[in-house]
Design a protein around this motif. Sequence first.
Motif, PDB file in Angstrom:
ATOM      1  N   TYR A  61       0.826  -1.220   0.000  1.00 47.12           N
ATOM      2  CA  TYR A  61       0.000   0.000   0.000  1.00 47.12           C
ATOM      3  C   TYR A  61       0.854   1.261   0.000  1.00 47.12           C
ATOM      4  O   TYR A  61       0.332   2.368  -0.118  1.00 47.12           O
ATOM      5  N   CYS A  62       2.179   1.139   0.170  1.00 50.14           N
ATOM      6  CA  CYS A  62       3.011   2.303   0.451  1.00 50.14           C
ATOM      7  C   CYS A  62       3.452   3.007  -0.829  1.00 50.14           C
ATOM      8  O   CYS A  62       4.043   2.400  -1.715  1.00 50.14           O
ATOM      9  N   PHE A  64       5.410   5.741  -0.831  1.00 47.75           N
ATOM     10  CA  PHE A  64       6.586   6.581  -0.599  1.00 47.75           C
ATOM     11  C   PHE A  64       7.746   6.091  -1.461  1.00 47.75           C
ATOM     12  O   PHE A  64       7.712   4.975  -1.982  1.00 47.75           O
ATOM     13  N   GLY A 102      11.572   8.296   5.185  1.00 49.22           N
ATOM     14  CA  GLY A 102      11.931   7.100   4.443  1.00 49.22           C
ATOM     15  C   GLY A 102      10.778   6.598   3.605  1.00 49.22           C
ATOM     16  O   GLY A 102       9.814   7.311   3.384  1.00 49.22           O
ATOM     17  N   GLU A 131      11.997   8.531  10.858  1.00 56.73           N
ATOM     18  CA  GLU A 131      10.941   7.528  10.691  1.00 56.73           C
ATOM     19  C   GLU A 131      11.549   6.130  10.778  1.00 56.73           C
ATOM     20  O   GLU A 131      12.642   5.901  10.260  1.00 56.73           O
ATOM     21  N   SER A 132      10.825   5.223  11.427  1.00 59.87           N
ATOM     22  CA  SER A 132      11.360   3.869  11.558  1.00 59.87           C
ATOM     23  C   SER A 132      10.225   2.844  11.520  1.00 59.87           C
ATOM     24  O   SER A 132       9.079   3.203  11.286  1.00 59.87           O
ATOM     25  N   ASP A 133      10.572   1.565  11.770  1.00 61.11           N
ATOM     26  CA  ASP A 133       9.520   0.544  11.806  1.00 61.11           C
ATOM     27  C   ASP A 133       9.675  -0.320  13.060  1.00 61.11           C
ATOM     28  O   ASP A 133      10.674  -0.210  13.775  1.00 61.11           O
ATOM     29  N   PRO A 134       8.701  -1.194  13.354  1.00 60.87           N
ATOM     30  CA  PRO A 134       8.753  -1.941  14.619  1.00 60.87           C
ATOM     31  C   PRO A 134       9.938  -2.901  14.745  1.00 60.87           C
ATOM     32  O   PRO A 134      10.226  -3.378  15.837  1.00 60.87           O
ATOM     33  N   ARG A 169       2.069  -7.077   6.630  1.00 61.69           N
ATOM     34  CA  ARG A 169       3.003  -6.647   7.682  1.00 61.69           C
ATOM     35  C   ARG A 169       3.099  -7.640   8.834  1.00 61.69           C
ATOM     36  O   ARG A 169       4.019  -7.552   9.654  1.00 61.69           O
ATOM     37  N   TYR A 227      -3.139   8.496   9.610  1.00 63.46           N
ATOM     38  CA  TYR A 227      -3.280   8.818   8.186  1.00 63.46           C
ATOM     39  C   TYR A 227      -4.497   8.104   7.607  1.00 63.46           C
ATOM     40  O   TYR A 227      -4.679   6.905   7.866  1.00 63.46           O
ATOM     41  N   MET A 230      -4.239   6.273   1.750  1.00 61.71           N
ATOM     42  CA  MET A 230      -4.144   7.039   0.504  1.00 61.71           C
ATOM     43  C   MET A 230      -3.968   6.064  -0.643  1.00 61.71           C
ATOM     44  O   MET A 230      -2.966   5.360  -0.716  1.00 61.71           O
TER      45      MET A 230
HETATM   46  C1  LIG Z   1       7.298   6.623   4.882  1.00 62.93           C
HETATM   47  S1  LIG Z   1       6.510   5.601   6.017  1.00 62.93           S
HETATM   48  C2  LIG Z   1       7.851   5.148   7.096  1.00 62.93           C
HETATM   49  C3  LIG Z   1       7.456   4.176   8.194  1.00 62.93           C
HETATM   50  C4  LIG Z   1       8.196   2.856   8.320  1.00 62.93           C
HETATM   51  N1  LIG Z   1       8.973   2.530   7.195  1.00 62.93           N
HETATM   52  C5  LIG Z   1       7.205   1.723   8.602  1.00 62.93           C
HETATM   53  O1  LIG Z   1       6.588   1.265   7.659  1.00 62.93           O
HETATM   54  O2  LIG Z   1       7.065   1.312   9.739  1.00 62.93           O
HETATM   55  C6  LIG Z   1       5.636   6.716   7.039  1.00 62.93           C
HETATM   56  C7  LIG Z   1       4.191   6.395   7.188  1.00 62.93           C
HETATM   57  O3  LIG Z   1       3.463   6.686   6.032  1.00 62.93           O
HETATM   58  C8  LIG Z   1       2.211   6.061   6.133  1.00 62.93           C
HETATM   59  N2  LIG Z   1       1.796   5.556   4.825  1.00 62.93           N
HETATM   60  C9  LIG Z   1       2.522   4.885   3.931  1.00 62.93           C
HETATM   61  N3  LIG Z   1       1.758   4.581   2.852  1.00 62.93           N
HETATM   62  C10 LIG Z   1       0.532   5.082   3.093  1.00 62.93           C
HETATM   63  C11 LIG Z   1      -0.700   5.090   2.389  1.00 62.93           C
HETATM   64  N4  LIG Z   1      -0.819   4.527   1.178  1.00 62.93           N
HETATM   65  N5  LIG Z   1      -1.763   5.687   2.978  1.00 62.93           N
HETATM   66  C12 LIG Z   1      -1.664   6.272   4.191  1.00 62.93           C
HETATM   67  N6  LIG Z   1      -0.528   6.300   4.890  1.00 62.93           N
HETATM   68  C13 LIG Z   1       0.547   5.706   4.362  1.00 62.93           C
HETATM   69  C14 LIG Z   1       2.362   4.921   7.131  1.00 62.93           C
HETATM   70  O4  LIG Z   1       1.575   5.192   8.282  1.00 62.93           O
HETATM   71  C15 LIG Z   1       3.835   4.967   7.453  1.00 62.93           C
HETATM   72  O5  LIG Z   1       4.078   4.578   8.781  1.00 62.93           O
END
Ligand SMILES: C[S@@+](CC[C@H](N)C(=O)[O-])C[C@H]1O[C@@H](n2cnc3c(N)ncnc32)[C@H](O)[C@@H]1O
Length: 427
Positions: A61-62, A64, A102, A131-134, A169, A227, A230
């Motif tokens: 879903y990400c 970024f 990140g 920014e980090s992850d678990p 995840r 959030y 998106m």
């Molecule tokens: C750039 S990410 C970095 C976080 C870290 N890498 C993790 O995943 O634990 C920052 C945040 O963007 C949010 N995010 C990423 N994709 C998203 C999406 N499609 N819709 C809403 N929020 C999103 C997530 O909540 C994520 O934790």
Amino acid sequence: MIRQNFSTLLVNSVMRYATEKYLHLQLSECTTLPKPNPKKVQDKSYLLYMHIPFCATLCTYCSFNRFLFQEDKAKLYFENLRKEMQMVKNLGYDFSEVYVGGGTTSIMPDELCKTLDLAKSLFSIQQVSCESDPNHLQREVLEQFKGRIDRLSVGVQSFDDGILKKIGRYEKFGSGEETYKKLEAAIGILPILNVDLIFNFPNQTQEMLAKDLEIIRSLKPNQLTTYPLMSSPSVKSLIKRSIGEVDLQNEARLYAQILETLSSDFIPLSSWAFSHKGSEIFDEYVVNNDEYVGIGSGSFSFIGGTLYVNTFSLKTYAQRIQSGKMGVVRERKYSKKAQLQYRLMVELFGGEANIERFWTLYGVNLEKALFKEITFLCLSGNIFKKNNAYYPTQKGKYLFLSMMKEFYIGMDRVREESRAMLKEEDM
Ligand SMILES: C[S@@+](CC[C@H](N)C(=O)[O-])C[C@H]1O[C@@H](n2cnc3c(N)ncnc32)[C@H](O)[C@@H]1O
Ligand code: SF4
């Protein structure tokens, strides 16, 4: 009442039109960013943004800018990032805040620390956010970050195992309960720990969200960011296939539930960020810094009314830096009116558009310069005036959340355009 209504639909279509029009960037001839405005350097009003585009695994879903982690590439990348930082210093910039985004910024903790130490030696840095992850919350890693990082933001997204499995995840970061334990042990080691949640996953019910929020209330992180999911162009079809279709009416309902549930324990910092009542306030960087300098692949800079975008190709990034150029490859200059409209949205998203602040920052009378926008927002019940400022109503908070979401989706379009041109060797 918070719901998708005429004004949210209208404003969102205007936002979509505006982001399509304004986030269309030209190729840049620049080899470097412009020099700073000396007054802004003195006031330390620029923010330094650094991008670390690596993750151990990629979430569907990400949207970024991120690539699969490869140690040799990441190590070289950090070296180039430090070189680009030195170029920013040579231009005459100074900063009091740095935001490292990140990807997973803590994927190589030693490299991250070395880069932060350099930033602190070059600039007057007082606040560092990463920014980090678990999976990067081990005590020894956090001890290494002590004194270097003031705010660590951890992506959790949900504690619901069903959702975690659907978004891939669960296998990567563990169950909701395991994540809770990792967070519980991490809170208090660094000054601020922020938890990111996503709401409005397809088929997410109010009961499922209520459980996530209850867990947050018992965990008491210093900050929470919620959030809305998106469904950006780059991930839309993947989201549809893996989780289902996004429902905007549900988004409005769940957002109302978030505001209501958090009101007893949290103070809003923006439409989607909240600070726990017992914690120190750490400002929202998107709201407070109207100009920023971005370094690293795929980062954005906004300086003197122009948006600059760095190359998304890791290979081109390395080549540019090695040959003494900065990463910027695209740019777009904005009219004063467009800049003011953007600032109005951001400030209202942050909870307040102050007439004096607009005067100090932009030398304009907000009510005259944006008369039509302010009138529409007041008449549609989205903002109200008190003393010398405008504030969002409950319904307005949702409007500015969805406008910001549209803006992020617009930024994703820029990324998509640039990333579509990448070949295998660029990643
Ligand atoms: C750039 S990410 C970095 C976080 C870290 N890498 C993790 O995943 O634990 C920052 C945040 O963007 C949010 N995010 C990423 N994709 C998203 C999406 N499609 N819709 C809403 N929020 C999103 C997530 O909540 C994520 O934790
Ligand atoms: S959500 Fe975090 S871990 Fe997942 S791909 Fe995005 S940046 Fe990487």
